[in-house]
Design a protein around this motif. Sequence first.
Motif, mmCIF file in Angstrom:
data_model
loop_
_atom_site.group_PDB
_atom_site.id
_atom_site.type_symbol
_atom_site.label_atom_id
_atom_site.label_comp_id
_atom_site.label_asym_id
_atom_site.label_seq_id
_atom_site.Cartn_x
_atom_site.Cartn_y
_atom_site.Cartn_z
ATOM 1 N N MET A 1 -27.242 21.020 -116.780
ATOM 2 C CA MET A 1 -27.543 20.684 -115.416
ATOM 3 C C MET A 1 -26.694 21.012 -114.720
ATOM 4 O O MET A 1 -25.419 20.219 -114.607
ATOM 5 C CB MET A 1 -28.268 18.963 -115.688
ATOM 6 N N ARG A 2 -26.809 21.814 -113.153
ATOM 7 C CA ARG A 2 -26.039 22.111 -112.352
ATOM 8 C C ARG A 2 -25.058 20.100 -111.921
ATOM 9 O O ARG A 2 -26.412 19.668 -111.276
ATOM 10 C CB ARG A 2 -26.108 23.521 -111.596
ATOM 11 N N THR A 3 -23.874 20.773 -110.947
ATOM 12 C CA THR A 3 -23.885 19.155 -110.277
ATOM 13 C C THR A 3 -23.093 19.560 -108.931
ATOM 14 O O THR A 3 -22.095 20.839 -109.090
ATOM 15 C CB THR A 3 -23.619 17.896 -110.976
ATOM 16 N N LEU A 4 -23.683 19.125 -107.692
ATOM 17 C CA LEU A 4 -22.928 19.719 -106.448
ATOM 18 C C LEU A 4 -22.502 18.206 -106.186
ATOM 19 O O LEU A 4 -22.864 17.102 -106.177
ATOM 20 C CB LEU A 4 -24.557 19.789 -105.315
ATOM 21 N N VAL A 5 -21.205 18.551 -105.831
ATOM 22 C CA VAL A 5 -19.817 17.572 -104.802
ATOM 23 C C VAL A 5 -19.319 17.283 -103.865
ATOM 24 O O VAL A 5 -19.265 19.224 -103.751
ATOM 25 C CB VAL A 5 -18.834 18.118 -105.482
ATOM 26 N N ARG A 37 -26.928 21.681 -98.019
ATOM 27 C CA ARG A 37 -28.119 21.586 -97.140
ATOM 28 C C ARG A 37 -28.318 23.013 -97.985
ATOM 29 O O ARG A 37 -29.139 23.245 -98.576
ATOM 30 C CB ARG A 37 -28.302 21.558 -96.055
ATOM 31 N N LYS A 38 -27.292 23.959 -98.013
ATOM 32 C CA LYS A 38 -27.131 25.480 -98.605
ATOM 33 C C LYS A 38 -28.190 25.503 -99.520
ATOM 34 O O LYS A 38 -29.105 26.271 -99.891
ATOM 35 C CB LYS A 38 -26.934 26.029 -97.626
ATOM 36 N N LEU A 39 -26.938 24.604 -100.580
ATOM 37 C CA LEU A 39 -27.458 24.762 -101.646
ATOM 38 C C LEU A 39 -28.502 24.164 -102.644
ATOM 39 O O LEU A 39 -29.308 24.732 -103.166
ATOM 40 C CB LEU A 39 -26.005 24.682 -102.542
ATOM 41 N N LEU A 40 -27.942 22.861 -102.061
ATOM 42 C CA LEU A 40 -29.408 22.217 -102.245
ATOM 43 C C LEU A 40 -31.137 22.708 -101.893
ATOM 44 O O LEU A 40 -32.068 22.575 -103.495
ATOM 45 C CB LEU A 40 -29.635 20.708 -101.767
ATOM 46 N N GLU A 41 -31.457 23.986 -101.219
ATOM 47 C CA GLU A 41 -32.388 23.998 -100.996
ATOM 48 C C GLU A 41 -32.762 25.336 -101.980
ATOM 49 O O GLU A 41 -34.045 25.723 -101.932
ATOM 50 C CB GLU A 41 -32.376 25.299 -99.676
ATOM 51 N N THR A 42 -31.991 25.488 -102.927
ATOM 52 C CA THR A 42 -32.253 26.546 -104.120
ATOM 53 C C THR A 42 -32.294 25.473 -105.237
ATOM 54 O O THR A 42 -33.520 25.976 -106.099
ATOM 55 C CB THR A 42 -30.857 26.769 -104.606
ATOM 56 N N PHE A 65 -32.710 14.180 -98.080
ATOM 57 C CA PHE A 65 -32.605 15.876 -98.389
ATOM 58 C C PHE A 65 -32.626 16.410 -99.361
ATOM 59 O O PHE A 65 -33.116 16.590 -100.219
ATOM 60 C CB PHE A 65 -31.472 16.676 -97.624
ATOM 61 N N ALA A 66 -31.964 15.968 -100.912
ATOM 62 C CA ALA A 66 -31.819 16.269 -101.985
ATOM 63 C C ALA A 66 -33.051 14.989 -102.656
ATOM 64 O O ALA A 66 -33.552 16.390 -103.553
ATOM 65 C CB ALA A 66 -30.069 15.645 -102.717
ATOM 66 N N ALA A 67 -33.391 14.497 -102.406
ATOM 67 C CA ALA A 67 -34.571 13.653 -102.795
ATOM 68 C C ALA A 67 -35.977 14.780 -102.906
ATOM 69 O O ALA A 67 -36.472 14.926 -103.788
ATOM 70 C CB ALA A 67 -34.596 12.372 -102.644
ATOM 71 N N GLU A 68 -35.832 15.825 -101.957
ATOM 72 C CA GLU A 68 -36.795 16.611 -101.443
ATOM 73 C C GLU A 68 -36.692 17.887 -102.224
ATOM 74 O O GLU A 68 -37.778 18.692 -102.197
ATOM 75 C CB GLU A 68 -36.854 16.652 -99.351
ATOM 76 N N HIS A 69 -34.865 18.028 -102.712
ATOM 77 C CA HIS A 69 -34.544 19.562 -103.641
ATOM 78 C C HIS A 69 -34.183 19.252 -104.925
ATOM 79 O O HIS A 69 -33.381 19.677 -104.815
ATOM 80 C CB HIS A 69 -33.991 19.622 -102.389
#
Length: 102
Positions: A1-5, A37-42, A65-69
Amino acid sequence: MRTLVLGRTPARVTEVLATLRADGFDAEGVSTDEETRKLLETEEFGMLIIGGGVEPDSRAAIKEFAAEHQVRRVIDGALTEPFDAYVRREFEPLIREVASKG
């Protein structure tokens, strides 16, 4: 699982990433809301860690935003030294827990 910091201090983001990657986690890091946002859109990230320096308005908007992606969990972090020990104690168990739930 990828994690964004997401963290406002690039040096701290780099330290968090170094620890996560050294321990086998797939992680990326950014310092701005726009990059986040750009990365979460992926929709490639299942976890998001938001650093303590992120302002309340930005924090709330990014969480929404995260919850939507497809982000399954958001961790609010506020690093304390030593940073590697904090990451291993506070972040890594939560990442493992969410990853284990598939």
